[in-house]
Design a protein around this motif. Structure first.
Motif, PDB file in Angstrom:
ATOM      1  N   GLY A  65      13.781  -6.826 -10.331  1.00 47.42           N
ATOM      2  CA  GLY A  65      12.646  -5.999 -10.710  1.00 47.42           C
ATOM      3  C   GLY A  65      12.374  -4.854  -9.756  1.00 47.42           C
ATOM      4  N   ARG A  66      13.018  -4.867  -8.584  1.00 49.25           N
ATOM      5  CA  ARG A  66      12.814  -3.784  -7.608  1.00 49.25           C
ATOM      6  C   ARG A  66      14.091  -2.973  -7.379  1.00 49.25           C
ATOM      7  N   PHE A  67      15.231  -3.617  -7.407  1.00 52.97           N
ATOM      8  CA  PHE A  67      16.512  -2.954  -7.156  1.00 52.97           C
ATOM      9  C   PHE A  67      17.293  -2.824  -8.458  1.00 52.97           C
ATOM     10  N   THR A  68      18.063  -1.743  -8.571  1.00 48.05           N
ATOM     11  CA  THR A  68      18.933  -1.532  -9.720  1.00 48.05           C
ATOM     12  C   THR A  68      20.295  -1.063  -9.251  1.00 48.05           C
ATOM     13  N   ILE A  69      21.314  -1.781  -9.658  1.00 50.24           N
ATOM     14  CA  ILE A  69      22.683  -1.379  -9.344  1.00 50.24           C
ATOM     15  C   ILE A  69      23.260  -0.655 -10.546  1.00 50.24           C
ATOM     16  N   SER A  70      24.045   0.383 -10.278  1.00 49.21           N
ATOM     17  CA  SER A  70      24.702   1.132 -11.343  1.00 49.21           C
ATOM     18  C   SER A  70      26.006   1.696 -10.799  1.00 49.21           C
ATOM     19  N   ARG A  71      26.824   2.191 -11.700  1.00 45.81           N
ATOM     20  CA  ARG A  71      28.089   2.785 -11.277  1.00 45.81           C
ATOM     21  C   ARG A  71      28.438   3.955 -12.173  1.00 45.81           C
ATOM     22  N   ASP A  72      29.207   4.872 -11.616  1.00 48.12           N
ATOM     23  CA  ASP A  72      29.738   6.007 -12.354  1.00 48.12           C
ATOM     24  C   ASP A  72      31.241   5.988 -12.128  1.00 48.12           C
ATOM     25  N   ASN A  73      31.980   5.487 -13.094  1.00 48.70           N
ATOM     26  CA  ASN A  73      33.430   5.358 -12.924  1.00 48.70           C
ATOM     27  C   ASN A  73      34.119   6.713 -12.847  1.00 48.70           C
ATOM     28  N   ALA A  74      33.519   7.734 -13.425  1.00 51.78           N
ATOM     29  CA  ALA A  74      34.107   9.071 -13.334  1.00 51.78           C
ATOM     30  C   ALA A  74      34.000   9.637 -11.922  1.00 51.78           C
ATOM     31  N   LYS A  75      32.987   9.180 -11.174  1.00 43.91           N
ATOM     32  CA  LYS A  75      32.788   9.650  -9.806  1.00 43.91           C
ATOM     33  C   LYS A  75      33.224   8.624  -8.769  1.00 43.91           C
ATOM     34  N   ASN A  76      33.758   7.493  -9.231  1.00 47.08           N
ATOM     35  CA  ASN A  76      34.208   6.430  -8.304  1.00 47.08           C
ATOM     36  C   ASN A  76      33.100   6.011  -7.346  1.00 47.08           C
ATOM     37  N   VAL A  78      29.371   3.647  -6.755  1.00 43.72           N
ATOM     38  CA  VAL A  78      28.388   2.653  -7.147  1.00 43.72           C
ATOM     39  C   VAL A  78      27.099   2.952  -6.386  1.00 43.72           C
ATOM     40  N   TYR A  79      25.968   2.676  -7.027  1.00 38.30           N
ATOM     41  CA  TYR A  79      24.663   2.997  -6.455  1.00 38.30           C
ATOM     42  C   TYR A  79      23.794   1.750  -6.385  1.00 38.30           C
ATOM     43  N   LEU A  80      22.845   1.802  -5.476  1.00 38.39           N
ATOM     44  CA  LEU A  80      21.802   0.784  -5.433  1.00 38.39           C
ATOM     45  C   LEU A  80      20.474   1.506  -5.265  1.00 38.39           C
ATOM     46  N   GLN A  81      19.702   1.547  -6.341  1.00 36.78           N
ATOM     47  CA  GLN A  81      18.365   2.126  -6.295  1.00 36.78           C
ATOM     48  C   GLN A  81      17.400   1.041  -5.844  1.00 36.78           C
ATOM     49  N   MET A  82      16.706   1.308  -4.751  1.00 35.90           N
ATOM     50  CA  MET A  82      15.798   0.316  -4.175  1.00 35.90           C
ATOM     51  C   MET A  82      14.376   0.863  -4.211  1.00 35.90           C
ATOM     52  N   ASN A  83      13.523   0.208  -4.967  1.00 35.80           N
ATOM     53  CA  ASN A  83      12.117   0.600  -5.100  1.00 35.80           C
ATOM     54  C   ASN A  83      11.219  -0.491  -4.523  1.00 35.80           C
ATOM     55  N   SER A  84       9.986  -0.122  -4.273  1.00 39.78           N
ATOM     56  CA  SER A  84       8.988  -1.077  -3.755  1.00 39.78           C
ATOM     57  C   SER A  84       9.538  -1.839  -2.557  1.00 39.78           C
ATOM     58  N   LEU A  85      10.099  -1.116  -1.639  1.00 42.86           N
ATOM     59  CA  LEU A  85      10.745  -1.754  -0.502  1.00 42.86           C
ATOM     60  C   LEU A  85       9.752  -2.506   0.365  1.00 42.86           C
ATOM     61  N   LYS A  86      10.219  -3.604   0.934  1.00 42.86           N
ATOM     62  CA  LYS A  86       9.404  -4.459   1.787  1.00 42.86           C
ATOM     63  C   LYS A  86      10.060  -4.556   3.174  1.00 42.86           C
ATOM     64  N   PRO A  87       9.295  -4.853   4.197  1.00 51.08           N
ATOM     65  CA  PRO A  87       9.895  -5.006   5.533  1.00 51.08           C
ATOM     66  C   PRO A  87      11.038  -6.022   5.556  1.00 51.08           C
ATOM     67  N   GLU A  88      10.956  -7.061   4.737  1.00 47.02           N
ATOM     68  CA  GLU A  88      12.013  -8.063   4.718  1.00 47.02           C
ATOM     69  C   GLU A  88      13.294  -7.567   4.074  1.00 47.02           C
ATOM     70  N   ASP A  89      13.283  -6.351   3.507  1.00 43.04           N
ATOM     71  CA  ASP A  89      14.515  -5.751   2.994  1.00 43.04           C
ATOM     72  C   ASP A  89      15.302  -5.061   4.115  1.00 43.04           C
ATOM     73  N   THR A  90      14.737  -4.988   5.304  1.00 39.08           N
ATOM     74  CA  THR A  90      15.424  -4.371   6.429  1.00 39.08           C
ATOM     75  C   THR A  90      16.721  -5.096   6.735  1.00 39.08           C
ATOM     76  N   ALA A  91      17.819  -4.351   6.734  1.00 35.94           N
ATOM     77  CA  ALA A  91      19.139  -4.939   6.947  1.00 35.94           C
ATOM     78  C   ALA A  91      20.185  -3.834   6.933  1.00 35.94           C
ATOM     79  N   VAL A  92      21.388  -4.199   7.334  1.00 38.38           N
ATOM     80  CA  VAL A  92      22.538  -3.339   7.084  1.00 38.38           C
ATOM     81  C   VAL A  92      23.070  -3.708   5.708  1.00 38.38           C
ATOM     82  N   TYR A  93      23.224  -2.726   4.864  1.00 37.94           N
ATOM     83  CA  TYR A  93      23.682  -2.937   3.492  1.00 37.94           C
ATOM     84  C   TYR A  93      25.155  -2.550   3.389  1.00 37.94           C
ATOM     85  N   TYR A  94      25.929  -3.450   2.805  1.00 39.39           N
ATOM     86  CA  TYR A  94      27.363  -3.265   2.659  1.00 39.39           C
ATOM     87  C   TYR A  94      27.731  -3.222   1.178  1.00 39.39           C
TER      88      TYR A  94
END
Length: 121
Positions: A65-76, A78-94
């Motif tokens: 409900g807060r994050f959305t993953i998507s991809r564009d194969n023509a552009k090679n 992948v995306y991660l849209q992150m909304n309503s971020l919380k302090p506990e989302d703090t991290a290195v994202y891989y």
């Protein structure tokens, strides 16, 4: 496949960020893609995944409900849209790629270098 993640940064709680991961070296559309994160002192954990066509996605419960993953194969990319971020989302994202699954750390063949997301109070 080589993966290059970007888009991390510092944001206040409640804010948004969009992560991108550009792939090169192999046919992007052959790979399931995903995002994982690793907070300080914790193990790397699954965040989101998307299948080869982009028609099927999955999320860990804490980001539904807060994050959305998507991809564009023509552009090679992948995306991660992150909304309503919380302090506990703090991290290195891989970003991650595998021909069969990206549901677990052990199942991933290729990793990006990571991008730091810091969410302040």
């Amino acid at each position: 496949v080589q993966l290059q993640a970007s888009g991390g940064g510092l944001v206040q709680a409640g804010g948004s960020l969009r992560l991108s991961c550009a792939a090169s070296g192999h046919t992007f559309s052959r790979y399931h893609m995903g995002w994982f994160r690793q907070a300080p002192g914790k193990e790397r954990e699954f965040v989101a995944r998307i299948d080869r066509s982009g028609g099927n996605t999955g999320y860990t419960d804490s980001v539904k409900g807060r994050f959305t993953i998507s991809r564009d194969n023509a552009k090679n990319t992948v995306y991660l849209q992150m909304n309503s971020l919380k302090p506990e989302d703090t991290a290195v994202y891989y970003c991650a790629a595998d021909q069969w699954t990206v549901r677990t750390v052990e199942g991933v063949d290729y990793w990006g270098q990571g991008t730091l997301v810091t969410v302040s109070q």
